[in-house]
Design an enzyme around this catalytic site. Structure first.
Site, PDB file in Angstrom:
ATOM      1  N   ASP A 139       0.826  -1.197   0.000  1.00 35.54           N
ATOM      2  CA  ASP A 139       0.000   0.000   0.000  1.00 35.54           C
ATOM      3  C   ASP A 139       0.867   1.255   0.000  1.00 35.54           C
ATOM      4  O   ASP A 139       1.505   1.568   1.008  1.00 35.54           O
ATOM      5  CB  ASP A 139      -0.893  -0.036   1.237  1.00 35.54           C
ATOM      6  N   ASP A 318      -1.911   6.083  -4.948  1.00 33.65           N
ATOM      7  CA  ASP A 318      -2.214   5.147  -3.873  1.00 33.65           C
ATOM      8  C   ASP A 318      -2.606   3.774  -4.402  1.00 33.65           C
ATOM      9  O   ASP A 318      -3.727   3.577  -4.880  1.00 33.65           O
ATOM     10  CB  ASP A 318      -3.347   5.728  -3.021  1.00 33.65           C
TER      11      ASP A 318
END
Length: 431
Positions: A139, A318
């Site tokens: 992530d 992201d």
């Protein structure tokens, strides 16, 4: 479905693009992608999954903002309302920079995997001595590593590989707790240091969290990987400790301080220590990081055909977000450029919009003067209901964030490199 096209500026492209100076100098981690359930097998949108995905995104950034303030003593620039980019530069009279209203060398190959239409790109690493294998989500929108701990006895930890500090000769309890919130879900537990290895690259005394409690959103059914590994900057770390990749850099496990992602339905990969030239063509177009916390860069504009309804805004790149989530007024501007689009607050949920399933508008995002397309199948999340002519768009509005979160909907269209050495993000055309 939308038909997508590239819009490019030749002069800006020449200025921003450059070849990657660090190809094939690292290790490959194959990725899998879990099913997030946003779209059913009948191409109908799953409203509950959409709302949960939006909530997770907003909450994750609230975590990071709080950590940034604790770690630096200052509010993150994206939580306040100054003109971050110097005002209106597009001549439209709309100043979109005033945003929302709220506050080593290659040593092996391990692929990332994909369970269809999911948002969690996951792969394997090991923790401890002797080493034990865990799957984690990679992530770039957070900075901490956590896995289920031996003290987690609730049902939500069942089916996951657990970390037993007492079984590792290199584990050290740092006597600190942690709690991370993700929308309706959260995890909490104890912090440790231990040996973490990814595809032959080893970080010694790496800070990590061992959960003692996990909410239902982290149960095996809802969250297939065991844990999560954040890949942003230390300033948004809840632990205020170097994230795994920075540790690999400082411990000279990689010779190039950069990592890269290919996120696609075939051959998805995380490359640690540079970029994999087998996966992209041409040159990278780089966007400088504007605040070292998230991978935050300027988004020049969002295009619909020849129009640029949104210009000159901040964005965060992201890999842990499925959708493109943005400031609500700007999202309204975006959909206003697509004839037939509608506010779907009543039919889907607040922040969501529909567009005609037969629409043929051209849509893309522009970074450093180069426009990159979003594929129709990724922008279109599915029909509102059986037989409906209205489809849900993957650009979603919120009043809780004052910037654009550029997630999986966009990243599956490009090869992306995150360059710590030069504090920039690069995009290239997938082969």
């Amino acid at each position: 479905m939308l038909t997508i096209a590239f819009v490019t500026s030749a002069l800006a492209l020449i200025a921003a693009a450059s070849p990657a100076p660090f190809d094939n100098n690292g290790v490959r981690i194959a990725l899998q992608k879990r099913d997030d359930g946003l779209q059913s097998v009948t191409d109908l949108v799953d409203v509950g999954a959409l709302l949960a995905a939006l909530e997770r995104t907003v909450s994750k950034f609230e975590n990071g903002f709080a950590a940034y303030k604790t770690n630096t003593g200052q509010a993150h620039p994206l939580t306040v309302l100054p003109d971050l980019l110097g005002g209106d530069d597009d001549g439209s009279g709309s100043d979109n920079s005033t945003l929302s209203r709220r506050g080593t060398t290659g040593r092996g190959y391990v692929p990332l995997t994909d369970d269809n239409n999911g948002e969690l790109w996951q792969g394997s690493l090991t923790i401890g001595t002797p080493a034990k294998t865990y799957t984690v989500q990679f992530d770039t929108g957070s900075s901490d590593l956590f896995v289920p701990g031996s003290q987690c006895s609730d049902a939500n930890c069942q089916g996951h590989a657990k970390y037993f500090p007492a079984n590792s000769s290199t584990s050290v309890d740092v006597k600190k707790t942690f709690q991370l919130n993700y929308g309706s879900g959260s995890v909490s537990g104890e912090q440790y240091t231990d040996t973490v290895t990814i595809s032959g690259l080893t970080s010694l005394k790496q800070r990590l969290g061992a959960t003692s409690s996990e909410s239902s959103s982290f149960s095996k059914a809802n969250f297939p990987p065991d844990g999560l590994m954040g890949m942003a900057y230390q300033s948004i770390s809840q632990y205020n400790a170097p994230p795994v990749f920075q540790s690999l850099v400082s411990q000279k496990q990689v010779t190039t301080p950069a990592f890269s992602f290919k996120l696609s339905q075939s051959g998805a990969e995380l490359f640690l220590g540079g970029a994999d030239s087998n996966l992209y063509t041409g040159s990278f177009t780089y966007a400088p990081v504007t605040t070292q916390g998230y991978w935050q860069v300027k988004l020049d504009n969002v295009t619909v055909n020849a129009a640029m309804p949104v210009n000159n805004v901040q964005s965060v790149i992201d890999t842990g977000t499925t959708l493109i989530v943005a400031d609500m007024p700007q999202v309204r501007q975006f959909y206003a450029a697509i004839p037939g689009s509608k506010d779907a607050s009543a039919t889907v949920g607040e922040g969501f919009f529909t567009f005609p399933c037969s629409a043929t508008e051209h849509v893309g995002l522009t970074f450093s003067g180069r426009n990159f397309a979003i594929a129709p199948s990724l922008f279109n999340l599915g029909r509102v209901s059986s037989g409906s002519n209205d489809c849900v768009g993957a650009v979603v509005g919120t009043n809780d964030l004052n910037f654009w979160v550029v997630g999986d909907t966009f990243l599956q269209n490009v090869y992306t490199t995150f360059d710590f050495g030069n504090n920039r993000v690069g995009f290239a055309t997938l082969k």
